[in-house]
Write a protein that holds these residues in place. Structure first.
Motif, PDB file in Angstrom:
ATOM      1  N   TYR A  64       0.831  -1.202   0.000  1.00  0.00           N
ATOM      2  CA  TYR A  64       0.000   0.000   0.000  1.00  0.00           C
ATOM      3  C   TYR A  64       0.865   1.253   0.000  1.00  0.00           C
ATOM      4  N   HIS A  65       0.346   2.292  -0.653  1.00  0.00           N
ATOM      5  CA  HIS A  65       1.037   3.569  -0.750  1.00  0.00           C
ATOM      6  C   HIS A  65       0.054   4.672  -0.389  1.00  0.00           C
ATOM      7  N   SER A  66       0.572   5.710   0.261  1.00  0.00           N
ATOM      8  CA  SER A  66      -0.317   6.807   0.637  1.00  0.00           C
ATOM      9  C   SER A  66       0.175   8.130   0.063  1.00  0.00           C
ATOM     10  N   PHE A  67      -0.788   8.979  -0.204  1.00  0.00           N
ATOM     11  CA  PHE A  67      -0.540  10.320  -0.725  1.00  0.00           C
ATOM     12  C   PHE A  67      -1.286  11.317   0.138  1.00  0.00           C
ATOM     13  N   ASN A  68      -0.749  12.535   0.214  1.00  0.00           N
ATOM     14  CA  ASN A  68      -1.474  13.663   0.778  1.00  0.00           C
ATOM     15  C   ASN A  68      -1.992  14.468  -0.399  1.00  0.00           C
ATOM     16  N   ALA A  69      -3.275  14.760  -0.386  1.00  0.00           N
ATOM     17  CA  ALA A  69      -3.891  15.579  -1.429  1.00  0.00           C
ATOM     18  C   ALA A  69      -4.412  16.841  -0.765  1.00  0.00           C
ATOM     19  N   GLU A  70      -3.860  17.976  -1.162  1.00  0.00           N
ATOM     20  CA  GLU A  70      -4.220  19.249  -0.551  1.00  0.00           C
ATOM     21  C   GLU A  70      -4.936  20.110  -1.583  1.00  0.00           C
ATOM     22  N   ILE A  71      -6.135  20.575  -1.211  1.00  0.00           N
ATOM     23  CA  ILE A  71      -6.976  21.310  -2.145  1.00  0.00           C
ATOM     24  C   ILE A  71      -7.782  22.360  -1.390  1.00  0.00           C
ATOM     25  N   GLU A  72      -8.059  23.467  -2.050  1.00  0.00           N
ATOM     26  CA  GLU A  72      -8.910  24.477  -1.435  1.00  0.00           C
ATOM     27  C   GLU A  72     -10.366  24.101  -1.693  1.00  0.00           C
ATOM     28  N   VAL A  73     -11.134  23.991  -0.613  1.00  0.00           N
ATOM     29  CA  VAL A  73     -12.560  23.679  -0.725  1.00  0.00           C
ATOM     30  C   VAL A  73     -13.364  24.925  -0.363  1.00  0.00           C
ATOM     31  N   GLN A  74     -14.457  25.121  -1.081  1.00  0.00           N
ATOM     32  CA  GLN A  74     -15.259  26.329  -0.905  1.00  0.00           C
ATOM     33  C   GLN A  74     -16.285  26.207   0.211  1.00  0.00           C
ATOM     34  N   ASP A  75     -16.730  24.972   0.471  1.00  0.00           N
ATOM     35  CA  ASP A  75     -17.751  24.771   1.502  1.00  0.00           C
ATOM     36  C   ASP A  75     -17.757  23.313   1.942  1.00  0.00           C
TER      37      ASP A  75
END
Length: 93
Positions: free
Chosen positions: A61-72
């Protein structure tokens, strides 16, 4: 109020999140490129920063961090559900 009551009360409350905000998901799966592509596909057209995080001891298994701007909250939860339901993704945190 006892420490146990304070802890219980704090854990039962919904966190206060101020939108828009940058949110980070931890996404775990088996195939590196499939997981990364799933994150890009689900977050499009909003730019997402994807960074490799970790591999399990066995390398399965491999993991990633996903960073995103969410509006709500709706957008934040929608992305979570879409990642959770994607065939390439095993876990989302």
């Amino acid at each position: 109020m006892s420490p146990k009551e304070i802890f219980s009360s704090a854990c039962s409350r919904k966190p206060e999140i101020h939108y828009p905000c940058v949110w980070q998901y931890k996404v775990i799966g088996k195939e590196l490129h499939l997981v990364k592509n799933a994150i890009k596909e689900i977050c499009a057209p909003v730019p997402v920063t994807i960074t490799y995080s970790h591999s399990s001891a066995s390398g399965k298994y491999h993991s990633f961090n996903a960073e995103i701007e969410v509006q709500d909250e709706e957008a934040r939860l929608s992305i979570f559900r879409a990642l959770h339901d994607h065939a390439a993704v095993k876990f989302v945190l």
